[in-house]
Scaffold this motif. Structure first.
Motif, PDB file in Angstrom:
ATOM      1  N   LYS A   4      -4.141  -4.081   9.630  1.00 27.88           N
ATOM      2  CA  LYS A   4      -3.651  -2.699   9.531  1.00 27.88           C
ATOM      3  C   LYS A   4      -2.307  -2.551  10.238  1.00 27.88           C
ATOM      4  O   LYS A   4      -1.409  -1.884   9.734  1.00 27.88           O
ATOM      5  CB  LYS A   4      -4.666  -1.728  10.125  1.00 27.88           C
ATOM      6  N   ALA A   7       0.245  -4.212   8.078  1.00 29.40           N
ATOM      7  CA  ALA A   7       0.535  -3.361   6.917  1.00 29.40           C
ATOM      8  C   ALA A   7       1.495  -2.238   7.295  1.00 29.40           C
ATOM      9  O   ALA A   7       2.389  -1.898   6.512  1.00 29.40           O
ATOM     10  CB  ALA A   7      -0.760  -2.796   6.342  1.00 29.40           C
ATOM     11  N   ILE A  66       1.092  -2.193  -2.071  1.00 29.54           N
ATOM     12  CA  ILE A  66       0.048  -1.178  -1.849  1.00 29.54           C
ATOM     13  C   ILE A  66      -1.185  -1.472  -2.710  1.00 29.54           C
ATOM     14  O   ILE A  66      -2.309  -1.353  -2.240  1.00 29.54           O
ATOM     15  CB  ILE A  66       0.606   0.237  -2.107  1.00 29.54           C
ATOM     16  N   ARG A  67      -0.963  -1.885  -3.943  1.00 30.36           N
ATOM     17  CA  ARG A  67      -2.101  -2.261  -4.794  1.00 30.36           C
ATOM     18  C   ARG A  67      -2.862  -3.434  -4.185  1.00 30.36           C
ATOM     19  O   ARG A  67      -4.093  -3.446  -4.185  1.00 30.36           O
ATOM     20  CB  ARG A  67      -1.627  -2.629  -6.198  1.00 30.36           C
ATOM     21  N   ASN A  68      -2.135  -4.403  -3.691  1.00 36.44           N
ATOM     22  CA  ASN A  68      -2.757  -5.562  -3.059  1.00 36.44           C
ATOM     23  C   ASN A  68      -3.505  -5.143  -1.787  1.00 36.44           C
ATOM     24  O   ASN A  68      -4.588  -5.645  -1.500  1.00 36.44           O
ATOM     25  CB  ASN A  68      -1.695  -6.618  -2.737  1.00 36.44           C
ATOM     26  N   LEU A  69      -2.930  -4.221  -1.046  1.00 37.97           N
ATOM     27  CA  LEU A  69      -3.549  -3.709   0.174  1.00 37.97           C
ATOM     28  C   LEU A  69      -4.886  -3.032  -0.132  1.00 37.97           C
ATOM     29  O   LEU A  69      -5.833  -3.127   0.647  1.00 37.97           O
ATOM     30  CB  LEU A  69      -2.585  -2.718   0.835  1.00 37.97           C
ATOM     31  N   ARG A  70      -4.959  -2.394  -1.272  1.00 39.16           N
ATOM     32  CA  ARG A  70      -6.193  -1.713  -1.694  1.00 39.16           C
ATOM     33  C   ARG A  70      -7.209  -2.672  -2.307  1.00 39.16           C
ATOM     34  O   ARG A  70      -8.283  -2.252  -2.725  1.00 39.16           O
ATOM     35  CB  ARG A  70      -5.860  -0.623  -2.701  1.00 39.16           C
ATOM     36  N   GLY A  71      -6.837  -3.945  -2.402  1.00 40.34           N
ATOM     37  CA  GLY A  71      -7.769  -4.937  -2.923  1.00 40.34           C
ATOM     38  C   GLY A  71      -7.711  -5.134  -4.420  1.00 40.34           C
ATOM     39  O   GLY A  71      -8.558  -5.820  -4.984  1.00 40.34           O
ATOM     40  N   GLN A  72      -6.743  -4.545  -5.070  1.00 38.70           N
ATOM     41  CA  GLN A  72      -6.606  -4.718  -6.508  1.00 38.70           C
ATOM     42  C   GLN A  72      -6.008  -6.091  -6.809  1.00 38.70           C
ATOM     43  O   GLN A  72      -5.175  -6.591  -6.054  1.00 38.70           O
ATOM     44  CB  GLN A  72      -5.719  -3.619  -7.101  1.00 38.70           C
ATOM     45  N   SER A 119      -0.150 -12.939   0.617  1.00 35.55           N
ATOM     46  CA  SER A 119      -0.881 -12.484  -0.563  1.00 35.55           C
ATOM     47  C   SER A 119      -0.934 -13.579  -1.618  1.00 35.55           C
ATOM     48  O   SER A 119      -1.973 -13.794  -2.260  1.00 35.55           O
ATOM     49  CB  SER A 119      -0.202 -11.242  -1.160  1.00 35.55           C
TER      50      SER A 119
END
Length: 124
Positions: A4, A7, A66-72, A119
């Motif tokens: 976190k 990030a 941000i998408r990667n951060l959300r697990g997408q 990532s």
């Protein structure tokens, strides 16, 4: 907890990059010494056009992060590798700048590049 904090550093780096690139596009005085080698008294139209494209790229990188951060799942997978390569090139370009203020841009560039490298290695 560490992820976190990291990030937050990455998002802050994106915010700085977008702020700086937008400053070039708008011809803001704060950007004169911090972009394009610090060599201009005003930014010519050609530089501004290039920085509009740069703004689009940085914004897209932020969306992907941000998408990667959300697990997408990030598709295509090769985009992360491209971002790492572009990041390394950006670090080199900023480090080689004649402007001492522009050389400070190595820090956010390195943070963003590290995030995409992590990532990429995770999805590999």
């Amino acid at each position: 907890m560490r992820s976190k904090i990291f990030a937050v550093f990455v998002l802050t780096s994106f915010a700085w990059n977008l702020y700086l690139v937008l400053g070039v596009i708008l011809g803001a005085s704060y950007a004169l010494d911090r972009a394009a080698g610090g060599q201009f008294e005003y930014f010519p139209t050609s530089i501004r056009v290039i920085y509009v494209l740069n703004f689009s790229l940085v914004f897209y990188q932020m969306v992907i992060f941000i998408r990667n951060l959300r697990g997408q799942i990030i598709k295509p997978k090769w985009i992360l590798k491209v971002f790492v390569i572009l990041g390394i090139l950006g670090i080199i370009a900023n480090a080689a700048s004649r402007s001492p203020l522009e050389r400070w841009n190595v820090i956010p560039a390195a943070i963003i590049t590290l995030a995409f490298y992590m990532s990429y290695m995770k999805q590999k």
